[in-house]
Design an enzyme around this catalytic site. Structure first.
Site, short mmCIF file in Angstrom:
data_model
loop_
_atom_site.label_atom_id
_atom_site.label_comp_id
_atom_site.label_asym_id
_atom_site.label_seq_id
_atom_site.Cartn_x
_atom_site.Cartn_y
_atom_site.Cartn_z
N LYS A 105 0.85 -1.19 0.00
CA LYS A 105 0.00 0.00 0.00
C LYS A 105 0.89 1.24 0.00
O LYS A 105 1.87 1.32 0.74
CB LYS A 105 -0.90 -0.02 1.24
CG LYS A 105 -1.98 1.06 1.24
CD LYS A 105 -2.92 0.90 2.45
CE LYS A 105 -4.03 1.94 2.46
NZ LYS A 105 -4.93 1.80 3.63
N SER A 109 -10.03 -0.22 6.87
CA SER A 109 -9.43 -0.15 5.54
C SER A 109 -8.66 -1.39 5.08
O SER A 109 -8.24 -1.46 3.93
CB SER A 109 -8.50 1.06 5.45
OG SER A 109 -9.27 2.24 5.41
N SER A 146 -9.75 2.12 2.61
CA SER A 146 -8.87 2.81 1.69
C SER A 146 -7.93 1.90 0.91
O SER A 146 -7.42 2.28 -0.14
CB SER A 146 -8.03 3.80 2.48
OG SER A 146 -7.21 3.13 3.43
#
Ligand SMILES: [Mg+2]
Ligand SMILES: [Zn+2]
Lengths: 503, 98, 497
Positions: C80, C179, C155
């Site tokens: 990420k 997330s 996210s």
């Protein structure tokens, strides 16, 4: 910026008003590393060479508390007779400023590590005034900006600024007094004495050198006036970052006069920050903010609470040194000097040096004589602190010993000290290299004495007739001939001996 | 609870250094008002006696020894700088005071 | 050898260790897959082809020299874009950091490298991890591999989409309000939010410091456990890091078993706003747990109904402060510096231009909540609610070993549906937020497809703080029973891209 503020005389101001002060002192700790990261705090490094992701506020970086920073804060708190928090947190103080990498300062808010203390300070005449301490808390310093393009290097008129973050994150302890009331006309003196006493205390604790000229200790002077006989505080002004003892006193004095001028003509004091100017001794208004500051403090989520174990606190309490004020009184007694003389020693920063010299075996009067005489003169000439001169108390003590043993006289001793300062080695090495030892050997002195007698027959006769006091002239001649290196007492003995007179 | 006005959004924008556009002021005022209206209920549940939780785990006294760790090089430190001069971060003129 | 991109991480590591395949071949197969399909999915913001191949070559060289390889050596991973990577761009999905190349590695990045994991690149995300759909990325949305017109969660939508589209067998996410778990749920993958403090946050760009937690994303429970062990553990650079041994999560994942376990069903998760198909699959899961030998207990956590409100005060408050550093002075975007403007103006113009709407919204919300006069009513009260939620959990865990719930109230919604309706968007994290507020551990794993739309549904398992291993023990049991029932892993039903 021109000074447009009117002033009233100090006496007139005090005749109508009673000053109330609050002093906020920031001390940079002398830790090896910063408060929240492992970057070095060494002075003089090239720009931006002592920064890491944390103190540069890079995305993703996190703080970790310096244990010695906390320890120093507790020591300061204890020395200021404060309570030490059982449990406290860091908080974020949010405001934007380019010298602050995260745009919040990691500080403490409603949970300071130390609170509710006091410091007794001695005024010039020996009166002791108690200054109550509100709190002492931990925080971090900002980076340093250089303003380019303005005529004076000041922020106004600069085209841009350059930032060096080496100083960002250096541990600070902020010490805040409670409102100082009742000092009256002595308020400026109390302010100065308080900061001076605090500085000595910080040094005695060994947590910082607290050198104000280097920004290691800075004082904000908050001041307000109220009419005599009233209780309610007036509106205060906050004079920021005053960085010498003298300036602290002058800033307080100036603000008293300025406030009084405003108030006595029916004006109102604006709550604002002000800047003190060394050159004029006056303060000027800082920028007036359109909106009140709202720092939006909240507990720092990246740091966990600090809960100093009581055993630790007690261990630290046991290490506290004698309070500077009490130590000064004791030493003054031991050294047999006046208050005034002690004040000079203190102002010269010579106390610890003299103590160390005495500890190394020198008599106190001798130690004081050298540090406050020859060496103080040199430190003035060279513009360096006494303690920064390249001579140690042990070396000064050795010089004293050589004098006591008769191997040096004062004149030679001065030359030895000069040699040590010039890097020629220890006192004994300088004596050896420069050939400075006192000549007391009768063989070596005999010829010079004979010469002096032969060259001054009139004086010699007087001595023979019993006027022993006249021997001084002959001693002088011998000293001159030997360039001061002769042992004067021994020369006198020889002269009297040769002339057949009893001393 | 007070409604969030355009002026209040402008004030929040100044506090948080956002040069908000005119149309954003209205748009955000409506949305923030709705959100704040919905979250305000937190003040209804917890009484005086409930202590606030700032940290999810009850850790205390995490400290490091006062030992120097390597810093970045000045080149690394300045590598992301929008502008630099004399090995320092170059920034526009700063208003206000220290 | 079969398609290398279809192997699990455990299988991949074994194949590399045995010499059946090489790390370079595995890396290349994934890079090829990315080149072929990521234009459609948009899981990656940056593909580090050179770095990945170099890391793979190093693994092969180690093996050639006979050195022992770690349990994930040579396994590709999608990282990420919120973790700093030295020399590789890190944007956090924001224009304000476009082009920033960090001079340092996050602790997690360093640990992955030390474990010889091959980092393929950085994945797309909602800007600064604020969002539940990845639509808030400044670099465009990511598609859900099950239906590219739908959101992959957020996210960490880039990470979950990379897994579900077989562009990587492992990924890293961060979970502030869900997330990791919500993207896992809507893409049919596994995601774990470890106990707060289990995985170092050093080098993870902060959104909300007291809630953020990095964690593993994978296609199987065992793979997640292997990754969990590689990244967890004490870090002296993170003051909130747990200084205790990592629970034996891999061992737990290899020994799935719920016999005799007390499983709590949280009464408050369900009812209005919950999609029928989601509840159907959830009830089936509870039934399955009972069949596998667990004792099912209903528990009540009344304060959970205030969790969302507390979260939307705490997270914005912390973010308003954490994001203040993006001021155009030291790194990142600078807008409007024409020689006449002040630093203050340049900062405000840059932040205006560099932050997206959701980030601005939350910064202002947080600034408001922390303002003098409002602090007690908002931020202060929210932190009290946090105490109540923690107490609810404590009471529940006094009675049961784990809690279960649906991970999300609905399956993946269409891109654009909730884009400018923040309150609707926030509902996606209804079930996940309590664990962030309390700091305990939680997992999401697939429990089937919703009958009405054929999209994946996630089962959430919640364990007490420091008991992360329980997630894996329960998760492995559920996974193996479901896989047996379906005859194959759920992801095999996803469309081939
Ligand atoms: Mg301060
Ligand atoms: Zn640093």
């Amino acid at each position: 910026m021109t000074v447009t503020d009117d002033l009233v005389s100090y006496e007139d101001a005090l005749a109508s008003y009673d000053p109330v002060m609050g002093l906020e002192v920031h001390v940079e700790l002398g830790t090896r590393t910063k408060m929240f990261c492992g970057c070095s705090t060494e002075l003089g490094a090239e720009p931006n060479s002592q920064v890491c992701p944390t103190c540069l506020g890079l995305p993703g970086s996190l703080p970790v508390v310096n244990a010695v920073g906390v320890e120093s804060a507790i020591k300061i708190g204890l020395a200021l007779n404060c309570e030490i928090a059982q449990w406290c947190r860091f908080a974020r103080k949010n405001y934007f400023y380019p010298d602050m990498p995260k745009n919040f300062q990691t500080s403490q808010y409603d949970e300071p590590i130390a609170f509710n203390g006091y410091l007794d300070v001695a005024l010039e005449d020996g009166e002791v005034f108690r200054v109550e301490i509100e709190r002492a808390h931990m925080e971090e310093d900002t980076g340093k900006s250089t303003h380019i393009g303005g005529a004076t290097g000041r922020i106004h008129g600069a085209s841009h600024s350059l930032l060096d973050y080496n100083r960002a994150g250096i541990p600070l302890i902020e010490i805040v007094t409670k409102p100082i009331e009742g000092a009256g006309e002595r308020a400026p003196e109390v302010a100065r004495a308080y900061v001076a006493e605090l500085r000595e205390l910080i040094r005695a604790l060994g947590v910082s050198e607290a050198r104000m000229e280097m920004g290691q200790m800075r004082c904000d002077v908050n001041l307000s006036l109220r009419p005599h006989g009233t209780e309610k505080f007036g509106t205060r002004s906050e004079t920021k970052n005053v960085n010498s003892l003298r300036s602290v006193e002058r800033a307080a004095r100036f603000e008293i006069q300025r406030h009084a001028a405003v108030l006595s003509t029916g004006g109102t004091i604006v709550q604002e920050t002000r800047h003190f100017h060394e050159d004029t001794g006056s303060t000027t208004s800082g920028r007036i903010k359109e909106e009140a500051e709202d720092y939006r403090y909240f507990p720092e989520p990246d740091l966990v609470p600090v809960a100093p174990a009581r055993e630790w606190v007690e261990e630290l309490r046991a290490t506290l040194p004698e309070l500077p004020r009490l130590r000064r009184a004791r030493l003054r007694e031991e050294w047999g000097i006046s208050d005034h003389e002690m004040q000079s020693v203190l102002n010269a920063g010579a106390i610890d040096l003299i103590v160390a010299t005495v500890d190394a075996g020198a008599p106190a009067d001798q130690a004081r004589k050298w540090w406050m005489g020859e060496l103080a003169r040199r430190s003035n000439e060279d513009g360096v602190e006494l303690s920064a001169l390249p001579i140690t108390p042990a070396q000064v003590a050795r010089v004293c010993a050589l004098v006591a043993e008769g191997k040096l006289n004062d004149k030679l001793a001065r030359q030895v000290i000069e040699g040590v300062l010039a890097g020629e080695g220890d006192p004994d090495q300088v004596v050896e290299k420069r050939g400075l030892a006192v000549v007391s050997d009768s063989g070596a002195l005999g010829a010079a004495v004979d010469e002096a007698i032969a060259g001054n027959p009139g004086i010699a006769d007087k001595i023979r007739d019993g006027k022993v006091a006249a021997a001084g002239a002959l001693v002088g001649a011998v000293m001159k001939a030997t360039r001061g290196q002769a042992d004067a007492a021994r020369v006198r003995e020889l002269i009297l001996e040769k002339l057949g007179v009893q001393g | 609870m007070p409604g969030i006005t355009r002026e209040e959004v402008a004030h929040l924008g100044r506090l948080s250094r956002l040069e908000l556009k005119d149309e954003e002021l209205d748009h955000f005022a409506g949305q923030l008002d709705e959100i704040i209206g919905a979250v305000a209920r937190v003040s209804e549940v917890a009484g005086e006696d409930v202590p606030p939780t700032s940290h999810p785990l009850p850790l205390t006294n995490v400290m490091r020894p006062d030992v120097v760790r390597p810093s970045l090089t000045p080149q690394q430190a300045l590598s992301g700088a929008p502008a630099q001069e004399q090995q320092r971060f170059k920034v526009p003129q700063i208003l206000g005071e220290d | 050898m079969a398609d290398l991109t279809r192997l699990t991480a455990a299988q991949t590591a074994a194949a590399i260790a045995s010499g059946e395949t090489s790390a370079v071949d595995v890396a290349q197969a994934h890079l090829d897959r990315i080149a072929a399909i990521d234009e459609k999915v948009h899981a990656f913001l940056h593909v580090d082809t050179e770095g990945a191949l170099a890391a793979a070559r190093a693994v092969d060289a180690k093996r050639a020299k006979g050195e022992e390889l770690g349990p994930l050596a040579g396994v590709p991973l999608a990282l990420k874009d919120i973790f700093t990577t030295e020399g590789v761009p890190t944007t956090v999905g924001s224009k304000i950091l476009d082009g920033w190349i960090p001079p340092y590695d996050a602790t997690l990045t360093r640990r992955l490298k030390e474990a010889d994991v091959v980092i393929l690149g950085k994945t797309n995300m909602d800007e600064f991890a604020m969002g539940s759909s990845t639509e808030n990325s400044a670099f465009g949305p990511t598609g859900n591999p099950w239906d590219l017109t739908r959101i992959p969660g957020g996210s960490g939508g880039g990470s979950s989409a990379a897994l579900a589209s077989f562009q990587a067998p492992l990924a890293i996410g961060t979970d502030t309000g869900g997330s990791i778990r919500q993207p896992a749920a809507v893409t049919g993958t596994v995601g774990v939010k470890p106990t707060y403090g289990a995985v170092s946050r050093y080098g993870m760009v902060a959104f909300s410091s007291s809630l953020d937690q990095g964690g593993p994303c994978a296609r199987t429970v065992l793979d997640a456990a292997l990754l969990h062990e590689a990244i967890a553990g004490h870090d002296p650079l993170d003051s909130t890091s747990i200084d205790a041994p990592v629970p034996a999560v891999v061992e737990a994942a290899r020994n799935g078993d719920v016999r005799g376990l007390r499983v709590g069903v949280v009464k408050e998760f369900g009812g209005e706003g919950y999609q029928d198909g989601v509840m159907t699959r959830f009830h089936e899961s509870v039934e399955l747990l009972r069949e596998l030998g667990a004792e099912i207990v209903e528990v009540s956590c009344p304060s959970f109904t205030y969790a969302l409100a507390a979260y939307y005060l705490i997270a914005p408050s912390e973010c308003s402060s954490n994001l203040a550093r993006f001021d155009a002075m030291r790194y990142g975007l600078r807008v409007g510096d024409d020689g006449t403007r002040s630093a203050e103006e340049v900062t405000a113009l840059t932040r205006e231009a560099g932050f997206g709407a959701e980030v601005k919204r939350r910064i202002m919300l947080g600034t408001y909540a922390l303002s003098s006069g409002y602090y007690d009513a908002y931020y202060g009260s929210a932190q009290k609610v946090r105490t109540l939620i923690t107490r609810d959990f404590e009471r529940a865990f006094g009675d049961v070993d784990v809690l279960v719930s649906p991970t999300t109230p609905t399956t993946a919604f269409p891109i654009g549906e909730r884009a400018d309706d923040p309150m609707a968007m926030y509902l996606a994290d209804l079930c996940t937020i309590p664990s962030n507020l309390a700091g305990n551990a939680a997992m999401s794993l697939p429990c089937g497809l919703a009958p009405e739309d054929g999209l994946p549904v996630g089962l959430q398992i919640i364990a007490p703080a420091l008991a992360d291993d329980r997630l894996y023990r329960v998760g492995a049991a559920v996974e193996s029973a479901f896989t047996a029932r379906w005859g194959h892993p759920l992801l095999e039903e996803a469309p081939t891209l």
